[in-house]
Design a protein around this motif. Structure first.
Motif, PDB file in Angstrom:
ATOM      1  N   LEU A 119      12.898  16.649  62.356  1.00 22.66           N
ATOM      2  CA  LEU A 119      12.179  17.727  61.392  1.00 22.66           C
ATOM      3  C   LEU A 119      13.312  18.785  61.470  1.00 22.66           C
ATOM      4  CD1 LEU A 119      10.421  18.721  59.973  1.00 22.66           C
ATOM      5  CD2 LEU A 119       9.227  19.876  62.350  1.00 22.66           C
ATOM      6  N   ARG A 120      14.434  19.197  62.330  1.00 21.62           N
ATOM      7  CA  ARG A 120      14.890  20.492  62.607  1.00 21.62           C
ATOM      8  C   ARG A 120      16.395  19.646  61.487  1.00 21.62           C
ATOM      9  NH1 ARG A 120      18.595  22.437  67.043  1.00 21.62           N
ATOM     10  NH2 ARG A 120      15.786  23.773  67.786  1.00 21.62           N
ATOM     11  N   SER A 121      16.724  18.671  61.653  1.00 29.17           N
ATOM     12  CA  SER A 121      17.335  18.176  60.419  1.00 29.17           C
ATOM     13  C   SER A 121      16.707  17.990  58.764  1.00 29.17           C
ATOM     14  CB  SER A 121      18.472  16.725  60.290  1.00 29.17           C
ATOM     15  OG  SER A 121      17.214  15.614  60.521  1.00 29.17           O
ATOM     16  N   GLY A 122      15.894  17.626  58.559  1.00 24.19           N
ATOM     17  CA  GLY A 122      14.935  17.768  56.952  1.00 24.19           C
ATOM     18  C   GLY A 122      15.081  18.284  56.758  1.00 24.19           C
ATOM     19  N   LEU A 123      14.964  19.605  57.799  1.00 25.59           N
ATOM     20  CA  LEU A 123      14.420  21.571  57.013  1.00 25.59           C
ATOM     21  C   LEU A 123      16.027  21.629  56.499  1.00 25.59           C
ATOM     22  CD1 LEU A 123      11.921  23.300  59.795  1.00 25.59           C
ATOM     23  CD2 LEU A 123      11.673  22.111  57.290  1.00 25.59           C
ATOM     24  N   TRP A 124      16.826  21.526  57.461  1.00 25.42           N
ATOM     25  CA  TRP A 124      18.555  21.791  56.999  1.00 25.42           C
ATOM     26  C   TRP A 124      18.910  20.975  55.815  1.00 25.42           C
ATOM     27  CZ3 TRP A 124      20.713  25.369  58.447  1.00 25.42           C
ATOM     28  CH2 TRP A 124      20.986  26.181  59.848  1.00 25.42           C
ATOM     29  N   ALA A 125      18.643  19.822  55.901  1.00 21.23           N
ATOM     30  CA  ALA A 125      19.133  19.396  54.479  1.00 21.23           C
ATOM     31  C   ALA A 125      18.497  20.350  53.152  1.00 21.23           C
ATOM     32  CB  ALA A 125      18.158  18.108  54.636  1.00 21.23           C
ATOM     33  N   ALA A 126      16.672  20.163  52.996  1.00 22.03           N
ATOM     34  CA  ALA A 126      15.795  20.528  52.148  1.00 22.03           C
ATOM     35  C   ALA A 126      16.351  21.992  51.863  1.00 22.03           C
ATOM     36  CB  ALA A 126      14.093  20.230  51.922  1.00 22.03           C
ATOM     37  N   GLY A 127      16.802  22.601  52.900  1.00 24.23           N
ATOM     38  CA  GLY A 127      17.107  24.112  52.453  1.00 24.23           C
ATOM     39  C   GLY A 127      18.120  24.364  51.858  1.00 24.23           C
ATOM     40  N   GLY A 128      19.196  23.789  52.455  1.00 28.74           N
ATOM     41  CA  GLY A 128      20.551  23.823  51.289  1.00 28.74           C
ATOM     42  C   GLY A 128      20.284  23.073  50.134  1.00 28.74           C
ATOM     43  N   ILE A 129      19.260  22.176  49.926  1.00 26.57           N
ATOM     44  CA  ILE A 129      19.583  21.713  48.403  1.00 26.57           C
ATOM     45  C   ILE A 129      18.716  23.167  47.759  1.00 26.57           C
ATOM     46  CG2 ILE A 129      18.971  20.027  46.370  1.00 26.57           C
ATOM     47  CD1 ILE A 129      19.011  17.588  49.476  1.00 26.57           C
ATOM     48  N   LEU A 130      17.551  23.328  48.486  1.00 22.37           N
ATOM     49  CA  LEU A 130      17.109  24.928  47.170  1.00 22.37           C
ATOM     50  C   LEU A 130      17.750  25.888  46.899  1.00 22.37           C
ATOM     51  CD1 LEU A 130      14.371  25.188  46.919  1.00 22.37           C
ATOM     52  CD2 LEU A 130      13.674  25.960  48.697  1.00 22.37           C
ATOM     53  N   CYS A 131      18.589  26.169  48.541  1.00 24.10           N
ATOM     54  CA  CYS A 131      19.453  26.806  48.225  1.00 24.10           C
ATOM     55  C   CYS A 131      20.482  26.798  46.895  1.00 24.10           C
ATOM     56  CB  CYS A 131      20.572  27.971  49.262  1.00 24.10           C
ATOM     57  SG  CYS A 131      19.485  28.179  50.295  1.00 24.10           S
TER      58      CYS A 131
END
Length: 212
Positions: A119-131
């Motif tokens: 979940l943590r790595s998924g949040l980081w990936a999604a957050g990076g793309i969203l930014c």
């Protein structure tokens, strides 16, 4: 017919009950990457569940996005296809997700997971793309003076990223905890794993039945 297990350097499946093999304290005594039959089952089930949960989430997201579009634009008819497709995807994903909960994969079954594994790595990936995506949308909104379209596009991107990068890793990253919990709550799954324990034999790849 009596099942005879081959000689192995590791404890045989019959040396412990299913409940003992599922005990989290026993699992802590072995490295997380150590392969066992129960871990093989948990990982394969989680990979399949993550895929169907992503489809379910995409379907729900499509319905939600269509609902927002109807509320904003007032155009029900033009957004109806999104709702229909979303409902179909959600129904298919939910149906297969229920089937996965009763599924015990055959020995040697391995489903590859491409993407974040927790979940943590998924949040980081999604957050990076969203930014990055948000920066471009903000530039477009400032130059055009139109804010509604970028906001709607941003909402759609958030829903998509959650479905693809957050939902599956949240399942895959907790594969063993999920199998333990579902076994405790589902007598049919527990009975299937018990039959597996009584019939399973070690292989070169997997030399122990447990722990989980």
């Amino acid at each position: 017919m009596v099942h005879v297990e081959p000689v192995s350097a590791y404890p045989p499946a019959s040396s412990r009950t299913l409940a003992q093999w599922l005990d989290p304290e026993l699992g802590k005594q072995y490295a997380p990457e150590f392969s066992t039959r129960l871990r093989e089952i948990a990982d394969a089930r989680a990979a399949a569940a993550g895929m169907w949960a992503a489809l379910l989430s995409v379907g729900i997201s499509a319905v939600l996005f269509a609902g927002v579009m109807v509320a904003v634009t007032g155009r029900t008819l033009s957004n109806m296809p999104w709702m229909i497709v979303g409902l179909v995807l959600a129904a298919v994903g939910g149906w297969f997700l229920q089937r996965v909960r009763r599924w015990v994969p055959k020995p040697g079954t391995s489903l590859s997971v491409r993407g974040p594994g927790s979940l943590r790595s998924g949040l980081w990936a999604a957050g990076g793309i969203l930014c990055v995506f948000t920066v471009f949308l903000a530039i477009g909104a400032l130059t055009s003076g139109r804010a509604l379209v970028p906001v709607l596009v941003e909402l759609g991107m958030v829903l998509l990223l959650v479905s693809v990068f957050v939902v599956p890793p949240s399942i895959v990253g907790r594969s063993r905890q999920i199998l333990r919990r579902q076994t405790q709550r589902n007598p049919r799954l527990a009975a299937t794993l018990e039959r597996e324990r009584l019939s399973w034999a070690p292989t070169r790849r997997t030399e122990m039945f447990g722990p989980l």
